[in-house]
Enzyme design. Structure first.
Site, PDB file in Angstrom:
ATOM      1  N   SER A  28     -12.109 -10.977  26.856  1.00 24.79           N
ATOM      2  CA  SER A  28     -12.446 -11.997  27.829  1.00 24.79           C
ATOM      3  C   SER A  28     -11.506 -11.883  29.046  1.00 24.79           C
ATOM      4  CB  SER A  28     -12.379 -13.375  27.162  1.00 24.79           C
ATOM      5  OG  SER A  28     -13.005 -14.348  27.941  1.00 24.79           O
ATOM      6  N   ASP A  34     -23.864 -11.972  26.229  1.00 26.12           N
ATOM      7  CA  ASP A  34     -22.611 -12.707  26.423  1.00 26.12           C
ATOM      8  C   ASP A  34     -22.799 -13.840  27.431  1.00 26.12           C
ATOM      9  OD1 ASP A  34     -19.901 -13.476  27.051  1.00 26.12           O
ATOM     10  OD2 ASP A  34     -19.256 -11.545  26.256  1.00 26.12           O
ATOM     11  N   HIS A  57     -19.854 -14.190  22.643  1.00 25.10           N
ATOM     12  CA  HIS A  57     -18.826 -13.754  23.587  1.00 25.10           C
ATOM     13  C   HIS A  57     -18.006 -12.641  22.959  1.00 25.10           C
ATOM     14  CE1 HIS A  57     -16.125 -13.752  26.864  1.00 25.10           C
ATOM     15  NE2 HIS A  57     -15.208 -14.554  26.368  1.00 25.10           N
TER      16      HIS A  57
END
Length: 515
Positions: A228, A454, A484
């Site tokens: 991320s 995502d 994610h």
């Protein structure tokens, strides 16, 4: 206002368990006479996490009985004054389980945010990385401004309860004024309580900390796993220190070419896509979907719920009510992983019957609130790092002009993510850039993993990261899935490909696709 769900994987930890202390702003400031790269770390058994890290129990022993070890690394408060005051960077590690002769080095993790505590995240996810531990010491850290690393402090727990209850999608002038005033009050509290550290929590500062960490750990190269926001941090590191990059993986990739507005708009599209996929999944199963009979009905009923909550909140987690903002926040949190869709279904069922507890618990998880009413500093750190990085500052007029585009991108999340951009207005520190520079000519290959479903870091960002890293550096791997990130999925193909690269240095063919 409550920050919208900026890219982060660390928030998933609290959600995975949710249904089943304030620190000084700069740690111990001191002038130092020692050469920081030569400092010796004092590794000890890990204590229970601080409240700023999320609280809870000390990490359980690893399989085989090995203990997690923690230490504190000294780093300059101001990297432009490397002989000046220092702060402590909290570290955690699990020693490699395989023979020393097979050990590659340390593998440093950043789980995202910005604002997530690596000291709590690594033990929570450790089972996912057991294979990697055969050849690496697994290492993570609280980045500066986070947890025990000069953690940013803004408002008190009671003030945060009020802050996260406010209307984050104002409908009239009075609500807009209240939102702006509350944002200014929050930002002023950050400056009052953490003003000394706020100019020094940029991603470039954290990247320099990682290179110091590499040296202190005794590694010639930085081996890295960024998830991320951790992909942005990894890209910035590669730009600053391309010759020091070892084996690196970016998973759940931030688009480094976007400014904060483009990123928020991309998230609006990403969360809408995830909601569409949730609705299709729920209504496609043999058993009846309890929150709608068709995908459109699912989304229509959610929209009606949020509209009703705007004027008539329902009981949430006592004594607080589930507001429109808290419900939107909770829905967004549940879309970070397909594993959490069941919680969304249960939460919606309850909310339609007048009980907002599950959706509010999901929202609390996003905001870093424990069930005892105490908050970690994840949101304070998230604001501080984003605002120190992002140059744009938006006015109410700016947001109003952009609302139609955001609403077109997502009828459900558009307003919420658009108004979130006002969070850095009146911030004490100027932003550093429109978007990060991740160009890394001369770097070793970096494996860039994109997930087609995502919500938080849309798939297109992986290709943009590969292009920005430069020719011969980024190598793209596509995962056709939901949620994610990709490595934490059940894809044997993703695990096999990533493990082969990190463990053996086998670079996959560009354009490899896993499902």
């Amino acid at each position: 206002m409550p920050n919208p769900p900026r890219p982060r994987a660390a928030a998933l930890i609290a959600t995975a368990t949710l249904l089943s202390a304030s620190l000084a702003a700069c740690g111990s400031d001191a002038h130092h006479d020692v050469d920081l790269p030569s400092q010796k770390l004092s590794w000890k058994d890990c204590p229970a996490p601080a409240e700023s890290e999320g609280g809870g129990d000390a990490p359980s022993p690893l399989p085989g009985g090995a203990q997690w070890q923690c230490a504190t690394m000294k780093a300059p408060l101001d990297w432009d004054k490397p002989k000046g005051d220092t702060i402590g960077i909290a570290l955690i590690r699990a020693r490699a389980s395989g023979p020393e002769s097979k050990r590659v080095g340390s593998l440093i993790f950043n789980f995202g945010g910005p604002g997530g505590s690596g000291v709590t995240s690594l033990p929570a996810f450790a089972s996912d990385y057991a294979k990697l531990r055969t050849r690496y010491d697994l290492v993570s850290f609280d980045p500066r401004g986070v947890g025990r690393s000069a953690g940013v402090k803004c408002e008190t727990d009671d003030q945060l309860d009020d802050y996260f209850q406010q209307d984050a999608t104002p409908d009239d002038a009075a609500e807009r004024k209240e939102l702006v005033d509350n944002t200014k009050t929050f930002n002023t509290a950050c400056e009052k309580n953490s003003g000394k550290v706020l100019p020094h929590v940029r991603t470039t500062d954290a990247a320099r900390d990682m290179d110091l960490m590499r040296q202190v750990l005794g590694d010639d190269k930085l081996h890295y796993f960024g998830i991320s926001y951790g992909t942005e941090l990894g890209g910035v590191y590669a730009h600053l220190f391309p010759k020091h990059v070892g084996r690196a993986v970016f998973d759940g990739v931030v688009d480094p070419t976007q400014d904060s507005e483009q990123s928020s708009l991309g998230q609006a599209k990403g969360f809408q896509l995830a909601l569409d996929n949730y609705a299709k999944d729920c209504t496609s199963k043999a058993e009846e979907c309890p929150v709608g009979s068709t995908p459109q009905e699912v989304k229509d009923k959610i929209a009606k719920l949020l509209k009703d909550l705007d004027s008539d909140p329902i009981p949430g987690v006592f004594p607080r009510d589930l507001t429109q903002t808290a419900a939107t926040n909770g829905i967004a949190q549940s879309l970070y992983s397909k594993d959490f869709w069941q919680y969304l279904t249960e939460g919606l069922q309850q909310a339609y019957e007048g009980d907002g507890k599950i959706l509010m618990m999901l929202s609390d998880s996003m905001n870093g609130r424990n069930d005892d009413g105490r908050y970690s500093n994840i949101q304070a750190a998230n604001v501080a790092i984003n605002c120190a990085d992002d140059k744009p500052r938006y006015t109410v007029k700016d947001i109003e002009e952009k609302l139609p585009e955001f609403r077109s991108a997502s009828p459900l999340f558009g307003d919420y993510l658009a108004w979130g951009m006002i969070g850095c207005t009146d911030w004490a520190v100027d932003g550093a850039f429109d978007h990060p520079d991740v160009s890394a000519p001369g770097s070793a290959p970096i494996l860039v993993v994109g997930n087609t479903g995502d919500p938080a870091t849309p798939y297109e960002g992986a290709r943009k990261m590969v292009e920005a890293l430069g020719r011969g550096v980024g190598v793209e791997l596509t995962y056709k899935g939901q949620g994610h990130g990709a490595y934490d999925s059940d894809s044997a193909c993703v695990h096999r490909t990533v493990n082969a690269y990190l463990l053996d240095g086998t670079v996959p063919k560009e354009g490899t696709v896993c499902s």
